[in-house]
Design a protein around this motif. Sequence first.
Motif, mmCIF file in Angstrom:
data_model
loop_
_atom_site.group_PDB
_atom_site.id
_atom_site.type_symbol
_atom_site.label_atom_id
_atom_site.label_comp_id
_atom_site.label_asym_id
_atom_site.label_seq_id
_atom_site.Cartn_x
_atom_site.Cartn_y
_atom_site.Cartn_z
ATOM 1 N N MET A 283 51.802 -123.441 9.513
ATOM 2 C CA MET A 283 52.185 -124.019 10.805
ATOM 3 C C MET A 283 53.571 -123.517 11.196
ATOM 4 O O MET A 283 54.491 -123.544 10.382
ATOM 5 C CB MET A 283 52.227 -125.550 10.719
ATOM 6 N N GLY A 284 53.728 -123.086 12.432
ATOM 7 C CA GLY A 284 55.038 -122.687 12.929
ATOM 8 C C GLY A 284 55.826 -123.925 13.327
ATOM 9 O O GLY A 284 55.545 -124.535 14.349
ATOM 10 N N ILE A 285 56.792 -124.320 12.476
ATOM 11 C CA ILE A 285 57.541 -125.546 12.759
ATOM 12 C C ILE A 285 58.517 -125.331 13.912
ATOM 13 O O ILE A 285 58.938 -124.215 14.185
ATOM 14 C CB ILE A 285 58.272 -126.082 11.508
ATOM 15 N N ARG A 286 58.843 -126.429 14.587
ATOM 16 C CA ARG A 286 59.829 -126.387 15.669
ATOM 17 C C ARG A 286 60.979 -127.305 15.263
ATOM 18 O O ARG A 286 60.761 -128.487 14.944
ATOM 19 C CB ARG A 286 59.190 -126.825 16.986
ATOM 20 N N VAL A 287 62.177 -126.741 15.281
ATOM 21 C CA VAL A 287 63.349 -127.457 14.790
ATOM 22 C C VAL A 287 64.414 -127.498 15.879
ATOM 23 O O VAL A 287 64.723 -126.471 16.481
ATOM 24 C CB VAL A 287 63.922 -126.746 13.533
ATOM 25 N N LYS A 288 64.958 -128.691 16.141
ATOM 26 C CA LYS A 288 66.032 -128.816 17.133
ATOM 27 C C LYS A 288 66.855 -130.059 16.826
ATOM 28 O O LYS A 288 66.425 -130.937 16.063
ATOM 29 C CB LYS A 288 65.466 -128.880 18.548
ATOM 30 N N ALA A 289 68.025 -130.109 17.426
ATOM 31 C CA ALA A 289 68.860 -131.310 17.277
ATOM 32 C C ALA A 289 68.110 -132.484 17.888
ATOM 33 O O ALA A 289 67.535 -132.369 18.968
ATOM 34 C CB ALA A 289 70.196 -131.103 17.968
ATOM 35 N N ALA A 290 68.101 -133.601 17.172
ATOM 36 C CA ALA A 290 67.418 -134.797 17.681
ATOM 37 C C ALA A 290 68.303 -135.449 18.732
ATOM 38 O O ALA A 290 69.510 -135.512 18.595
ATOM 39 C CB ALA A 290 67.157 -135.770 16.534
ATOM 40 N N ASP A 291 67.686 -135.904 19.802
ATOM 41 C CA ASP A 291 68.419 -136.637 20.832
ATOM 42 C C ASP A 291 68.801 -138.004 20.271
ATOM 43 O O ASP A 291 67.956 -138.700 19.715
ATOM 44 C CB ASP A 291 67.550 -136.836 22.078
ATOM 45 N N ASP A 292 70.069 -138.330 20.399
ATOM 46 C CA ASP A 292 70.502 -139.668 19.946
ATOM 47 C C ASP A 292 69.959 -140.710 20.895
ATOM 48 O O ASP A 292 70.146 -140.617 22.102
ATOM 49 C CB ASP A 292 72.026 -139.755 19.875
ATOM 50 N N LYS A 293 69.285 -141.697 20.330
ATOM 51 C CA LYS A 293 68.727 -142.763 21.156
ATOM 52 C C LYS A 293 69.773 -143.872 21.270
ATOM 53 O O LYS A 293 70.361 -144.266 20.267
ATOM 54 C CB LYS A 293 67.454 -143.321 20.522
ATOM 55 N N PRO A 294 69.988 -144.385 22.467
ATOM 56 C CA PRO A 294 70.948 -145.488 22.599
ATOM 57 C C PRO A 294 70.406 -146.735 21.895
ATOM 58 O O PRO A 294 69.203 -146.973 21.854
ATOM 59 C CB PRO A 294 71.048 -145.712 24.110
ATOM 60 N N ASN A 295 71.304 -147.496 21.326
ATOM 61 C CA ASN A 295 70.865 -148.736 20.642
ATOM 62 C C ASN A 295 70.380 -149.730 21.675
ATOM 63 O O ASN A 295 71.052 -149.998 22.664
ATOM 64 C CB ASN A 295 72.023 -149.339 19.832
ATOM 65 N N ALA A 296 69.200 -150.276 21.433
ATOM 66 C CA ALA A 296 68.614 -151.196 22.412
ATOM 67 C C ALA A 296 68.868 -152.630 21.994
ATOM 68 O O ALA A 296 68.990 -152.960 20.883
ATOM 69 C CB ALA A 296 67.119 -150.957 22.536
#
Length: 83
Positions: free
Chosen positions: A70-83
């Motif tokens: 499988m060709g993996i896709r890697v990127k910086a994760a978007d920070d989710k605001p604390n809910a």
Amino acid sequence: MNILVRNLERSITEAELAELFKPFGKVESAVVVMDKETGKSKGFGFVEMPNGREAIKAIKGLNTLKVKGMGIRVKAADDKPNA
């Protein structure tokens, strides 16, 4: 830096995911997201690397790499605001 890894082959373990990133630097954690109902991998996960430069090198070095066919896709994760 939190890194999102998508398109993982469903049999990849958290230990295997961490091993992919270790050549680039220190890995604080590696998590494969599992389906709560089936207990099976959802095909993506997150890796936490404390050093931003090492994380960026890992993203560039591993994005589109074939892992278990499988060709993996890697990127910086978007920070989710604390809910």
